[in-house]
Scaffold this motif. Structure first.
Motif, PDB file in Angstrom:
ATOM      1  N   LEU A  88       1.034  -1.454  -0.080  1.00 51.94           N
ATOM      2  CA  LEU A  88      -0.214  -0.113   0.294  1.00 51.94           C
ATOM      3  C   LEU A  88       1.256   1.135   0.158  1.00 51.94           C
ATOM      4  CD1 LEU A  88      -2.474  -0.742   3.047  1.00 51.94           C
ATOM      5  CD2 LEU A  88      -2.985  -1.232   0.384  1.00 51.94           C
ATOM      6  N   LEU A  89       0.305   2.386  -0.835  1.00 50.47           N
ATOM      7  CA  LEU A  89       1.075   3.116  -0.416  1.00 50.47           C
ATOM      8  C   LEU A  89      -0.123   4.550  -0.621  1.00 50.47           C
ATOM      9  CD1 LEU A  89       2.937   6.077  -1.268  1.00 50.47           C
ATOM     10  CD2 LEU A  89       2.125   5.901  -3.845  1.00 50.47           C
ATOM     11  N   ILE A  90       0.035   5.477   1.079  1.00 53.03           N
ATOM     12  CA  ILE A  90      -0.746   5.863   1.613  1.00 53.03           C
ATOM     13  C   ILE A  90       0.087   7.371   1.217  1.00 53.03           C
ATOM     14  CG2 ILE A  90      -1.887   6.868   3.557  1.00 53.03           C
ATOM     15  CD1 ILE A  90      -2.091   4.196   3.955  1.00 53.03           C
ATOM     16  N   ASP A  91      -0.437   8.227   0.157  1.00 53.04           N
ATOM     17  CA  ASP A  91      -0.005   9.692   0.811  1.00 53.04           C
ATOM     18  C   ASP A  91      -0.985  10.762   0.985  1.00 53.04           C
ATOM     19  OD1 ASP A  91       0.116  12.196  -0.997  1.00 53.04           O
ATOM     20  OD2 ASP A  91       1.745  11.352  -2.598  1.00 53.04           O
ATOM     21  N   LYS A  92      -1.048  11.093   2.112  1.00 52.21           N
ATOM     22  CA  LYS A  92      -1.551  12.367   2.755  1.00 52.21           C
ATOM     23  C   LYS A  92      -1.657  13.853   2.094  1.00 52.21           C
ATOM     24  CE  LYS A  92       1.857  12.029   6.446  1.00 52.21           C
ATOM     25  NZ  LYS A  92       1.971  12.724   7.679  1.00 52.21           N
ATOM     26  N   TYR A  98      -3.112   3.654  -2.177  1.00 56.38           N
ATOM     27  CA  TYR A  98      -3.214   3.145  -4.060  1.00 56.38           C
ATOM     28  C   TYR A  98      -2.647   2.034  -3.203  1.00 56.38           C
ATOM     29  CZ  TYR A  98      -3.065   7.948  -5.014  1.00 56.38           C
ATOM     30  OH  TYR A  98      -2.828   9.663  -5.417  1.00 56.38           O
ATOM     31  N   VAL A  99      -3.270   0.673  -4.002  1.00 63.12           N
ATOM     32  CA  VAL A  99      -3.007  -0.502  -3.918  1.00 63.12           C
ATOM     33  C   VAL A  99      -1.860  -1.306  -5.259  1.00 63.12           C
ATOM     34  CG1 VAL A  99      -3.777  -2.798  -3.549  1.00 63.12           C
ATOM     35  CG2 VAL A  99      -5.398  -1.092  -1.718  1.00 63.12           C
ATOM     36  N   ILE A 108      -7.614   2.068  -6.415  1.00 59.67           N
ATOM     37  CA  ILE A 108      -7.310   3.799  -6.128  1.00 59.67           C
ATOM     38  C   ILE A 108      -8.112   3.903  -4.110  1.00 59.67           C
ATOM     39  CG2 ILE A 108      -7.029   5.766  -5.315  1.00 59.67           C
ATOM     40  CD1 ILE A 108      -6.029   5.658  -8.308  1.00 59.67           C
ATOM     41  N   TYR A 109      -8.183   3.690  -2.769  1.00 57.86           N
ATOM     42  CA  TYR A 109      -9.144   4.695  -2.383  1.00 57.86           C
ATOM     43  C   TYR A 109      -8.727   5.565  -2.084  1.00 57.86           C
ATOM     44  CZ  TYR A 109     -10.037  -0.670  -2.488  1.00 57.86           C
ATOM     45  OH  TYR A 109     -10.356  -2.206  -1.962  1.00 57.86           O
ATOM     46  N   VAL A 228       3.475  -1.321   4.352  1.00 61.40           N
ATOM     47  CA  VAL A 228       2.758  -0.175   3.929  1.00 61.40           C
ATOM     48  C   VAL A 228       3.507   1.492   3.424  1.00 61.40           C
ATOM     49  CG1 VAL A 228       0.682   1.721   4.775  1.00 61.40           C
ATOM     50  CG2 VAL A 228       0.550  -0.682   4.977  1.00 61.40           C
ATOM     51  N   VAL A 229       3.368   2.189   3.045  1.00 63.39           N
ATOM     52  CA  VAL A 229       4.722   3.273   2.742  1.00 63.39           C
ATOM     53  C   VAL A 229       3.561   4.867   2.876  1.00 63.39           C
ATOM     54  CG1 VAL A 229       5.357   4.399   1.621  1.00 63.39           C
ATOM     55  CG2 VAL A 229       6.333   2.491   1.032  1.00 63.39           C
TER      56      VAL A 229
END
Length: 232
Positions: A88-92, A98-99, A108-109, A228-229
């Motif tokens: 997972l990439l989580i962009d604040k 992003y999966v 994308i969620y 998880v990034v």
């Protein structure tokens, strides 16, 4: 270990994988890079890094303007992906999760966070979401948030940052680092519904919140150990 091998490069460059990947870019062979490689920059070889370099050179600047809406609507089904290659990439900044499966962007969620100050978490009680490379350490059904996936925060890098901030007087000497950060749904019983996520209303204590249906779907395709990034 991470602080000695350039993990910051991973956090800030990894989002560039979002471009041209899900349309099966011809320049990067399938299986060229896997989730564990991205999660641990020490494993990156010169060959592996060449795939990242290609994406850096060819990536558009705006993910949202490039990807369209298809990856918001696609469904992820249990068994439809190789769980060992998912991260997972989580962009604040984008309020997006992003999966990825290997180098393919699969879904994308929309997400929301805690403090509207989207900088890195510094200590217990600041309601900020930590940044870095983490892993899902536990999964559970949750009466309050529907599903909860715990992250292994604080990890070694988190502790290093925390002690550095204490030594520089950025945070009080008696501050604590905090824990219990994870990925979960909304809190319907408290009147916090999907619109909080849709409207980017940061309401958590530092966790990452998804809509009810989204957390249910994501929960079913991830496993304990998934990298998880989290970045800005």
């Amino acid at each position: 270990m991470m602080r000695h091998c350039g993990w910051l490069a991973t956090i800030f460059l990894l989002p560039l994988l979002s471009f041209n990947i899900y349309t099966s870019a011809n320049n990067i062979p399938s299986g060229h890079l896997t989730a564990p490689s991205w999660a641990n920059p020490c494993l990156l070889t010169n060959t592996a890094t060449s795939g990242l370099n290609y994406l850096v050179m060819n990536a558009p600047e705006n993910i949202e303007a490039t990807i369209g809406g298809d990856l918001y609507r696609v469904r992820l089904l249990p068994g439809s992906m190789d769980a060992d290659k998912v991260f997972l990439l989580i962009d604040k900044t984008d309020y997006r999760l992003y999966v990825y499966e290997d180098v393919t962007l699969r879904k994308i969620y929309k997400v929301t966070f805690g403090n509207s100050d989207l900088t890195d978490k510094q200590m217990q009680g600041d309601r900020r979401t930590p940044e870095g490379v983490f892993h899902i350490s536990n999964k559970r059904m949750d009466a309050r948030w529907s599903r909860f996936m715990l992250l292994d925060y604080p990890n070694e890098t988190s502790w290093t940052r925390f002690h550095d901030r204490q030594s520089r007087g950025v945070i009080p000497a008696n501050a604590t680092i905090g824990d219990g950060v994870g990925i979960h749904g909304v809190e319907e019983a408290a009147g916090i519904n999907d619109q909080y996520v849709e409207q980017r209303i940061n309401w958590t204590l530092g966790c990452i919140s998804l809509k009810s249906a989204d957390i249910a779907e994501l929960y079913n395709v991830l496993k304990v150990g998934t990298p998880v990034v989290i970045r800005r």
